[in-house]
Design an enzyme around this catalytic site. Sequence first.
Site, PDB file in Angstrom:
ATOM      1  N   LYS A 206      33.022  49.340  37.960  1.00 55.62           N
ATOM      2  CA  LYS A 206      33.220  50.745  38.293  1.00 55.62           C
ATOM      3  C   LYS A 206      32.198  51.640  37.585  1.00 55.62           C
ATOM      4  O   LYS A 206      31.866  52.723  38.093  1.00 55.62           O
ATOM      5  CB  LYS A 206      34.646  51.171  37.946  1.00 55.62           C
ATOM      6  CG  LYS A 206      35.705  50.463  38.799  1.00 55.62           C
ATOM      7  CD  LYS A 206      35.435  50.598  40.290  1.00 55.62           C
ATOM      8  CE  LYS A 206      36.488  49.936  41.141  1.00 55.62           C
ATOM      9  NZ  LYS A 206      36.223  50.050  42.600  1.00 55.62           N
TER      10      LYS A 206
ATOM     11  N   TYR B 296      36.012  44.435  35.656  1.00 60.62           N
ATOM     12  CA  TYR B 296      36.440  45.541  36.516  1.00 60.62           C
ATOM     13  C   TYR B 296      35.844  46.859  36.028  1.00 60.62           C
ATOM     14  O   TYR B 296      35.264  47.618  36.814  1.00 60.62           O
ATOM     15  CB  TYR B 296      37.959  45.628  36.548  1.00 60.62           C
ATOM     16  CG  TYR B 296      38.468  46.790  37.372  1.00 60.62           C
ATOM     17  CD1 TYR B 296      38.421  46.740  38.768  1.00 60.62           C
ATOM     18  CD2 TYR B 296      38.958  47.952  36.772  1.00 60.62           C
ATOM     19  CE1 TYR B 296      38.864  47.807  39.531  1.00 60.62           C
ATOM     20  CE2 TYR B 296      39.409  49.020  37.524  1.00 60.62           C
ATOM     21  CZ  TYR B 296      39.362  48.940  38.906  1.00 60.62           C
ATOM     22  OH  TYR B 296      39.791  50.006  39.659  1.00 60.62           O
TER      23      TYR B 296
END
Length: 292
Positions: free
Chosen positions: A161, A157
């Site tokens: 990002k 994750y």
Amino acid sequence: MSVGAELRLAVVVLGASRGIGRAIARVAARDGNIVVLVARSPEDLAAAAAEIVGAGGEAFTIELDLASQDASSRMEAFLAAKGLACGVLVNSAGYGLRGAATSLPADEQLGIIDVNIRALADMTLRFLPGMVARRSGGVINLGSVAGFAPGPYMAFYYASKNFVRAFSTALHEEVRRFGVTVTCVAPGPVSTDFLEKSGADRAALFKVLPKLDADYVAHEAWQGFKSGRRLVVPGISSKLAAFIARILPSAMALRLIGRAQRRKRDPNPRRPETSIAAPARKPESAFGKPDA
């Protein structure tokens, strides 16, 4: 607003059935834009569309799995069939998983790349050339303060990002001379079901940081985009977290984030499914040249 004599420009919101995506769809509609809502859940899409129509806006919906290889071509075909073109693309779909990379299912971790990175890049490359040709519009990519640091126990994750922030920043510089804006929005924790579904709500890091309201984040994102900004970090707590992540030595940041996100027990994770309003104002198209 129309393209030539045939196509009308629309704001296309991916991950529009809930959370920040649904909130930013409402903001765009209040500005007088046609909104295309994209998600997998027909029930949630219908509810989101009803909100926009009830407020006097015009909404279209399409059920689409962004992890599919043909998602962007299907999106383009849908718009053409409706007499629409993508004037603003909002990439707000995505998900995360919390836990050690060696203990989480590999296919679900690789799915983060498919949705958070590949689908975002594919949709952007599909529709950005048209915006450049029209010299208007742009892209809003939903990042996170997680994009300012590596994230042990949410490795995929955080990495996704990081990509979103770097990709958006580079594209912003490439296309801004054409009157097109690419904005990365990087909030801290937001009060949506993402925290629960990813398991992040049980991490000390996310318990300490204040939770932002999705409507507030959506408003800041939309206004920042219309102002031509390449990066929007909503809220003081998010700005502070991003600043600290930038100045901390890498070794210290890794240890602190790792400790804050490590779970004492690592139960089998659940597959998350996540997807970014503002005071009413006089309708104003988002397709013109961004404000200086």
